[in-house]
Write an enzyme that holds these catalytic residues in place. Structure first.
Site, mmCIF file in Angstrom:
data_model
loop_
_atom_site.group_PDB
_atom_site.id
_atom_site.type_symbol
_atom_site.label_atom_id
_atom_site.label_comp_id
_atom_site.label_asym_id
_atom_site.label_seq_id
_atom_site.Cartn_x
_atom_site.Cartn_y
_atom_site.Cartn_z
ATOM 1 N N ARG A 145 -16.067 11.623 7.523
ATOM 2 C CA ARG A 145 -14.868 12.386 7.929
ATOM 3 C C ARG A 145 -14.532 13.449 6.888
ATOM 4 O O ARG A 145 -14.120 14.557 7.221
ATOM 5 C CB ARG A 145 -13.662 11.433 8.077
ATOM 6 C CG ARG A 145 -13.710 10.586 9.337
ATOM 7 C CD ARG A 145 -12.658 9.489 9.279
ATOM 8 N NE ARG A 145 -11.320 9.982 9.069
ATOM 9 C CZ ARG A 145 -10.352 9.303 8.441
ATOM 10 N NH1 ARG A 145 -10.573 8.075 7.985
ATOM 11 N NH2 ARG A 145 -9.168 9.820 8.271
ATOM 12 N N ASP A 204 -15.586 1.434 6.904
ATOM 13 C CA ASP A 204 -14.580 2.469 6.637
ATOM 14 C C ASP A 204 -15.085 3.414 5.546
ATOM 15 O O ASP A 204 -14.925 4.626 5.635
ATOM 16 C CB ASP A 204 -13.244 1.842 6.208
ATOM 17 C CG ASP A 204 -12.316 2.910 5.662
ATOM 18 O OD1 ASP A 204 -11.950 3.807 6.427
ATOM 19 O OD2 ASP A 204 -11.990 2.875 4.461
ATOM 20 N N HIS A 225 0.845 -1.194 0.000
ATOM 21 C CA HIS A 225 0.000 0.000 0.000
ATOM 22 C C HIS A 225 0.881 1.245 0.000
ATOM 23 O O HIS A 225 1.884 1.305 0.696
ATOM 24 C CB HIS A 225 -0.890 0.016 1.256
ATOM 25 C CG HIS A 225 -1.782 1.215 1.319
ATOM 26 N ND1 HIS A 225 -2.980 1.280 0.643
ATOM 27 C CD2 HIS A 225 -1.634 2.408 1.938
ATOM 28 C CE1 HIS A 225 -3.531 2.461 0.861
ATOM 29 N NE2 HIS A 225 -2.745 3.163 1.639
ATOM 30 N N SER A 270 -8.269 3.412 9.082
ATOM 31 C CA SER A 270 -8.970 3.350 7.798
ATOM 32 C C SER A 270 -8.160 2.516 6.793
ATOM 33 O O SER A 270 -8.673 1.569 6.171
ATOM 34 C CB SER A 270 -9.164 4.786 7.284
ATOM 35 O OG SER A 270 -9.497 4.808 5.932
HETATM 36 N N1 URA Z 1 -6.641 6.853 2.749
HETATM 37 C C1 URA Z 1 -7.501 6.041 3.384
HETATM 38 O O1 URA Z 1 -7.779 4.942 2.920
HETATM 39 N N2 URA Z 1 -8.051 6.476 4.534
HETATM 40 C C2 URA Z 1 -7.770 7.675 5.102
HETATM 41 O O2 URA Z 1 -8.295 7.991 6.154
HETATM 42 C C3 URA Z 1 -6.869 8.505 4.421
HETATM 43 C C4 URA Z 1 -6.315 8.060 3.247
#
Ligand code: URA
Length: 434
Positions: free
Chosen positions: A168, A161, A82, A183
């Protein structure tokens, strides 16, 4: 339990239990807990910060809110990679085939790009026919056979999420390390890999502009990985200058292919090798970093990694002839150069501005629903540290209209600063945490 009491508890800076956090996520998903209550709770988390235990509980509750990928049918070690997002970030396209070629199964689900940080899925979709919406069985079959797979995130991976992130986003609550870490890691835990390697970008083209913020995010994510019994490593890498020379979609595929044929610019090479070495060490494929680097070099020099990428593209339905003849990849019709206004060395090639220029050219998405121009982008003929001569081309913009090309070129011109003295060499790898 009542949500009112749990908001009050966090407001008083008291620590929530695992069961309380699970209750909040389950209630929010069932609709019993309203957006306004969740917003108040998240705001309390922003002010008082989640403890490590709370952060892990939240991550696990979000991960298990949807499907948990089961990769047990896939033989061998499975790794997920990632990146927190950067400009010109084509590392996945180079690293995954090298690792797959060395016997590590690379399973990746990716989101679409938003803003000026490009998404791997968008880059891949510039290849004709390439399918990124895969069924579970297709995902497993491609992973088994090609050794790597990249799909778009299924709607049911960590849906809590998704819902919380959207909230958010509109309540000014994105910028909290613990919320970001939970997240990102909720999606990684749901992806079913044994090992997770995180490229945490740091600099003016990244989410985390400052090193301390990047490090605290990296530490939180590594701890969550460990708590979940997944081997996890984070590499903090520089993102003050775009990676490599190409920024866009098809144009980055072209650069990634060139890297897989052995022409890797040094900044890309440092990041690819740093991440690859960590994967090979975690997977016990190499005894030490030198051996791992040698193995990676051999996969590139022999073209085995390049061939692996072609196999993966073919298995996902992509037109491999476009890889063999990259002039068949999309390329926007208007080309506009920008020129050096003085001679010297490039001392700044501002990543944030180059990203915005690529967005203006049409290579990115302003909003989730915006269309992307796969042929638009930027090629940096000169980048940080290069010597330049007054009047010579610094970079070229590709866009579908004159107006877009003009807007992008104006931003691009501002992204360059020329100095008389050669600037110091950049340190790409800032820290490795495991
Ligand atoms: N990328 C994500 O997947 N979540 C976040 O909160 C910020 C960036």
């Amino acid at each position: 339990m009542r949500m009112f009491d749990l908001i009050e508890k966090k407001k008083q800076n008291l620590v929530l239990t695992d069961a309380e956090i699970q209750y909040i996520i389950a209630g929010y998903m069932s609709g019993e807990i309203e957006d306004y209550q969740m917003s108040a709770f998240l705001m309390a988390c922003w002010f008082h910060k989640l403890t490590g235990e709370e952060c892990f509980a939240l991550t696990r509750a979000m991960a298990t809110s949807g499907d948990m990928m089961d990769l047990r049918e896939v033989a061998g070690l499975k790794a997920d990679k990632h990146s927190t997002g950067g400009v010109g970030d084509k590392i996945t396209l180079i690293l995954l085939p090298i690792m797959a070629s060395l016997g590590i199964k690379m399973a990746k689900s990716s989101g679409k790009g938003l803003g000026y940080t490009g998404g791997t899925i968008d880059k891949l979709q510039s290849i004709g026919g390439l399918e990124v919406q895969l069924s579970r069985q297709q995902f497993i079959d491609i992973l088994n056979e090609a050794g790597m797979v990249i799909s778009s995130q299924s709607a049911n991976i960590a849906p809590a999420d998704k819902k919380i992130y959207a909230l958010r986003d509109v309540t000014a609550l994105v910028d909290d390390s613990a919320l970001i870490a939970s997240s990102i890691m909720s999606k990684k835990l749901a992806s079913g890999a044994d090992m997770i390697v995180l490229d945490v970008k740091c600099g003016n083209g990244a989410f985390m502009k400052e090193f301390d913020a990047a490090k605290s995010l990296a530490q939180l994510m590594v701890q969550i990985g460990k708590d979940a019994k997944k081997q996890t490593v984070a590499v903090i890498t520089d993102m003050n200058v775009p990676l490599g020379r190409a920024v866009g979609n098809a144009i980055e595929i072209k650069e990634a292919l060139s890297c897989l044929k052995g022409n890797m610019p040094s900044d890309i090479k440092e990041v690819v090798f740093a991440l690859g070495i960590q994967i090979l060490l975690m997977g016990r494929k190499a005894e030490n970093a030198n051996e791992a680097a040698k193995m990676m070099t051999e996969e590139v020099e022999s073209l085995r990694a390049y061939n692996r990428f072609c196999t993966f593209v073919a298995m996902q339905g992509g037109d491999v002839s476009q890889l063999e003849d990259t002039s068949r990849l999309p390329k926007s019709a208007i080309e506009k150069h920008i020129f050096a206004q003085e001679s010297g060395y490039v001392s700044v090639c501002d990543c944030g501005l180059v990203g915005k220029a690529a967005l203006a050219a049409g290579a990115g998405r302003e909003k989730k629903e915006s269309d992307i121009d796969y042929g638009a982008g930027i090629y940096l003929e000169k980048t940080y540290g290069d010597a330049v001569q007054k009047g010579k081309s610094l970079a070229v913009v590709y866009a579908s209209t004159e107006a877009k090309a003009e807007e992008a070129a104006t931003l691009l011109q501002k992204s360059f600063q020329i100095s008389k003295q050669e600037p110091p060499k950049r340190k790409m790898i800032k820290e490795i945490l495991n």
